[in-house]
Design a protein around this motif. Structure first.
Motif, PDB file in Angstrom:
ATOM      1  N   UNK A 141       0.815  -1.221   0.000  1.00  9.92           N
ATOM      2  CA  UNK A 141       0.000   0.000   0.000  1.00  9.92           C
ATOM      3  C   UNK A 141       0.845   1.266   0.000  1.00  9.92           C
ATOM      4  N   UNK A 142       2.109   1.141   0.422  1.00 19.08           N
ATOM      5  CA  UNK A 142       2.960   2.309   0.578  1.00 19.08           C
ATOM      6  C   UNK A 142       4.227   2.184  -0.245  1.00 19.08           C
ATOM      7  N   UNK A 143       4.718   3.317  -0.701  1.00 18.81           N
ATOM      8  CA  UNK A 143       6.009   3.365  -1.380  1.00 18.81           C
ATOM      9  C   UNK A 143       7.085   3.377  -0.303  1.00 18.81           C
ATOM     10  N   UNK A 165      16.841  -0.326   5.952  1.00 22.85           N
ATOM     11  CA  UNK A 165      17.827   0.567   5.374  1.00 22.85           C
ATOM     12  C   UNK A 165      17.166   1.881   4.957  1.00 22.85           C
ATOM     13  N   UNK A 166      17.566   2.955   5.590  1.00 20.61           N
ATOM     14  CA  UNK A 166      17.073   4.302   5.284  1.00 20.61           C
ATOM     15  C   UNK A 166      15.543   4.350   5.130  1.00 20.61           C
ATOM     16  N   UNK A 167      14.827   4.259   6.235  1.00 23.72           N
ATOM     17  CA  UNK A 167      13.356   4.262   6.159  1.00 23.72           C
ATOM     18  C   UNK A 167      12.825   5.544   5.525  1.00 23.72           C
ATOM     19  N   UNK A 168      11.747   5.397   4.769  1.00 18.91           N
ATOM     20  CA  UNK A 168      11.178   6.534   4.051  1.00 18.91           C
ATOM     21  C   UNK A 168       9.983   7.149   4.759  1.00 18.91           C
ATOM     22  N   UNK A 169       9.439   6.476   5.769  1.00 17.04           N
ATOM     23  CA  UNK A 169       8.277   7.024   6.468  1.00 17.04           C
ATOM     24  C   UNK A 169       8.185   6.459   7.878  1.00 17.04           C
ATOM     25  N   UNK A 170       7.391   7.097   8.693  1.00 13.78           N
ATOM     26  CA  UNK A 170       7.143   6.613  10.044  1.00 13.78           C
ATOM     27  C   UNK A 170       6.419   5.272   9.993  1.00 13.78           C
ATOM     28  N   UNK A 171       5.557   5.074   9.004  1.00 16.05           N
ATOM     29  CA  UNK A 171       4.851   3.796   8.852  1.00 16.05           C
ATOM     30  C   UNK A 171       5.828   2.644   8.677  1.00 16.05           C
ATOM     31  N   UNK A 172       6.880   2.875   7.919  1.00 12.98           N
ATOM     32  CA  UNK A 172       7.875   1.835   7.676  1.00 12.98           C
ATOM     33  C   UNK A 172       8.636   1.499   8.964  1.00 12.98           C
ATOM     34  N   UNK A 173       8.943   2.500   9.763  1.00 18.03           N
ATOM     35  CA  UNK A 173       9.631   2.278  11.038  1.00 18.03           C
ATOM     36  C   UNK A 173       8.726   1.496  11.989  1.00 18.03           C
ATOM     37  N   UNK A 174       7.456   1.881  12.059  1.00 19.06           N
ATOM     38  CA  UNK A 174       6.511   1.173  12.925  1.00 19.06           C
ATOM     39  C   UNK A 174       6.321  -0.269  12.466  1.00 19.06           C
TER      40      UNK A 174
END
Length: 128
Positions: free
Chosen positions: A55-57, A75-84
């Protein structure tokens, strides 16, 4: 900033052999592998598999098994959603391995509640 986490099994004689296919299915995420040109080949599983939410890039989360341990790399997260999502997977795999401890940046860490709050425990070089 890149984050590497290793989730180790407790006890020397409790060494389960993991199959990466089972870990990918447990995540309930989309998956794939990278080819030599760093392009994603979806729906394939390899030694180093990428997990992602379609759902997310995002760059995705790499998962692999090393010496009976589950290893995750963000590796180099692009959003807070990815970190969570990354720390949610840490919680899922810790529960799967029946442990609340993992290693991040050479520090032993512990999950202190089901929402994946983390506190530092002991630096790895002091384990001896």
């Amino acid at each position: 900033m890149s984050v590497n986490i290793r989730i180790m099994q407790k006890g020397f004689f409790r060494r389960k052999k993991f199959i990466i296919d089972d870990l990918v299915k447990l995540s309930h995420l989309s998956f794939g592998v990278m080819d030599e040109n760093c392009q994603l080949i979806p729906n394939q599983i390899g030694d180093h598999t990428i997990l992602f939410d379609h759902k997310y890039l995002q760059r995705g989360i790499e998962i692999y098994i090393q010496n009976h341990d589950i290893c995750l790399n963000l590796s180099l997260p692009t959003s807070m959603d990815e970190i969570q999502l990354f720390y949610y997977l840490v919680k899922v795999y810790c529960e799967y391995m029946d442990t609340d401890e993992f290693v991040k940046d050479d520090w032993l860490r512990i999950l202190i509640c089901r929402w994946c709050m983390i506190k530092e425990r002991v630096p790895m070089h002091l384990w001896t």
